[in-house]
Design a protein around this motif. Structure first.
Motif, PDB file in Angstrom:
ATOM      1  N   ALA A 137       1.003  -1.386   0.119  1.00 58.10           N
ATOM      2  CA  ALA A 137      -0.041  -0.117  -0.133  1.00 58.10           C
ATOM      3  C   ALA A 137       0.833   1.238   0.167  1.00 58.10           C
ATOM      4  N   ALA A 138       1.882   1.330   0.893  1.00 56.18           N
ATOM      5  CA  ALA A 138       2.691   2.235   0.808  1.00 56.18           C
ATOM      6  C   ALA A 138       3.522   2.705  -0.587  1.00 56.18           C
ATOM      7  N   ILE A 139       3.959   1.690  -1.381  1.00 52.33           N
ATOM      8  CA  ILE A 139       4.423   1.771  -2.644  1.00 52.33           C
ATOM      9  C   ILE A 139       3.275   2.085  -3.577  1.00 52.33           C
ATOM     10  N   ALA A 140       2.061   1.768  -3.524  1.00 59.60           N
ATOM     11  CA  ALA A 140       1.015   2.037  -4.427  1.00 59.60           C
ATOM     12  C   ALA A 140       0.575   3.627  -4.247  1.00 59.60           C
ATOM     13  N   VAL A 141       0.632   4.215  -3.020  1.00 64.14           N
ATOM     14  CA  VAL A 141       0.339   5.487  -2.606  1.00 64.14           C
ATOM     15  C   VAL A 141       1.613   6.284  -3.227  1.00 64.14           C
ATOM     16  N   THR A 142       2.800   5.928  -3.039  1.00 60.42           N
ATOM     17  CA  THR A 142       3.817   6.682  -3.464  1.00 60.42           C
ATOM     18  C   THR A 142       4.027   6.761  -4.993  1.00 60.42           C
ATOM     19  N   LYS A 143       3.368   5.633  -5.582  1.00 57.88           N
ATOM     20  CA  LYS A 143       3.680   5.434  -7.024  1.00 57.88           C
ATOM     21  C   LYS A 143       2.543   6.396  -7.629  1.00 57.88           C
ATOM     22  N   ARG A 144       1.470   6.707  -6.968  1.00 55.10           N
ATOM     23  CA  ARG A 144       0.582   7.670  -7.335  1.00 55.10           C
ATOM     24  C   ARG A 144       0.603   9.092  -7.331  1.00 55.10           C
ATOM     25  N   TYR A 145       1.422   9.207  -6.184  1.00 57.51           N
ATOM     26  CA  TYR A 145       1.987  10.587  -6.075  1.00 57.51           C
ATOM     27  C   TYR A 145       3.068  11.025  -7.118  1.00 57.51           C
ATOM     28  N   GLY A 177       9.270  11.966  -3.015  1.00 54.79           N
ATOM     29  CA  GLY A 177       8.335  10.893  -3.607  1.00 54.79           C
ATOM     30  C   GLY A 177       9.353   9.821  -3.932  1.00 54.79           C
ATOM     31  N   PHE A 178      10.249  10.084  -4.917  1.00 54.14           N
ATOM     32  CA  PHE A 178      11.189   9.173  -5.388  1.00 54.14           C
ATOM     33  C   PHE A 178      12.096   8.338  -4.362  1.00 54.14           C
ATOM     34  N   THR A 179      12.698   9.184  -3.241  1.00 51.22           N
ATOM     35  CA  THR A 179      13.311   9.007  -2.460  1.00 51.22           C
ATOM     36  C   THR A 179      12.543   7.726  -1.416  1.00 51.22           C
ATOM     37  N   ASN A 180      11.321   8.232  -1.020  1.00 53.23           N
ATOM     38  CA  ASN A 180      10.396   7.174  -0.459  1.00 53.23           C
ATOM     39  C   ASN A 180      10.126   5.995  -1.069  1.00 53.23           C
ATOM     40  N   LEU A 181      10.019   6.189  -2.321  1.00 50.74           N
ATOM     41  CA  LEU A 181       9.650   4.805  -3.210  1.00 50.74           C
ATOM     42  C   LEU A 181      10.733   4.179  -3.074  1.00 50.74           C
ATOM     43  N   SER A 182      12.039   4.631  -3.292  1.00 48.90           N
ATOM     44  CA  SER A 182      13.165   3.746  -3.045  1.00 48.90           C
ATOM     45  C   SER A 182      13.400   2.932  -1.981  1.00 48.90           C
ATOM     46  N   MET A 183      13.025   3.580  -0.757  1.00 44.51           N
ATOM     47  CA  MET A 183      13.106   3.171   0.576  1.00 44.51           C
ATOM     48  C   MET A 183      12.042   1.979   0.631  1.00 44.51           C
ATOM     49  N   PHE A 184      10.875   2.184   0.275  1.00 43.36           N
ATOM     50  CA  PHE A 184       9.904   1.177   0.432  1.00 43.36           C
ATOM     51  C   PHE A 184      10.503   0.006  -0.271  1.00 43.36           C
TER      52      PHE A 184
END
Length: 125
Positions: free
Chosen positions: A63-71, A81-88
Motif C-alpha cells: 500500500a505504501a508503494i501504491a500510494v507513493t507511485k500515485r504521488y 516521492g522518489f526517495t520514499n519509493l526507493s526506501m519502500f
C-alpha cells in the motif's frame, strides 16, 4: 464554493490532525484523515507522504508503494516521492526497483542543484 487557497488550507489542517494521530500510533485514523485531505486536494504532497508512512508503519509496504507511485505520477518532479519509493522498495527486497527510484531521486536533486546554481549566477560546477 471554496477557492483553491481555502481548499489547500482545509487539506493542510487535515494533514496536521493526521500527524497527531500518527504520532499517537492511531494509524487508521491518520489514514482516514490523509485520504480526506486528498479528496480535497489531489496534489497534497504531505497527504501522500503521510499516507504512505502510515501504511509502512502498519507493515503494508504494498500500500505504501501504491500510494507513493500515485504521488509521483501526480508530481513527477518530487524528490522526496522518489526517495520514499526507493526506501519502500528496498524494505520489500525489490532491489532493481529501489535502485531505479533512487536514481530518479538523484537526477531530480542534480536538476534542482543546477537550477539553484543558475539562479545564483553560477555555472553549476
Amino acid at each position: 464554493m471554496a477557492d483553491d487557497d481555502e481548499l489547500t488550507a482545509q487539506a493542510e489542517e487535515l494533514c496536521d490532525e493526521a500527524v497527531d494521530q500518527y504520532a499517537d500510533g492511531n494509524y487508521d485514523a491518520a489514514i482516514a484523515l490523509y485520504e480526506q485531505a486528498l479528496k480535497i486536494d489531489g496534489k497534497c504532497g504531505d497527504a501522500y507522504t503521510g499516507l504512505a508512512m502510515c501504511h509502512q508503519s502498519k507493515g503494508d509496504l504494498d500500500a505504501a508503494i501504491a500510494v507513493t507511485k500515485r504521488y509521483v505520477e501526480v508530481e513527477p518532479e518530487d524528490l522526496l516521492g522518489f526517495t520514499n519509493l526507493s526506501m519502500f522498495y528496498q524494505k520489500k527486497g525489490m532491489i532493481k526497483e529501489a535502485e531505479a527510484a533512487g536514481a530518479e531521486a538523484r537526477r531530480l536533486d542534480w536538476k534542482r542543484q543546477l537550477k539553484e546554481a543558475k539562479a545564483k549566477g553560477g555555472s553549476g560546477q
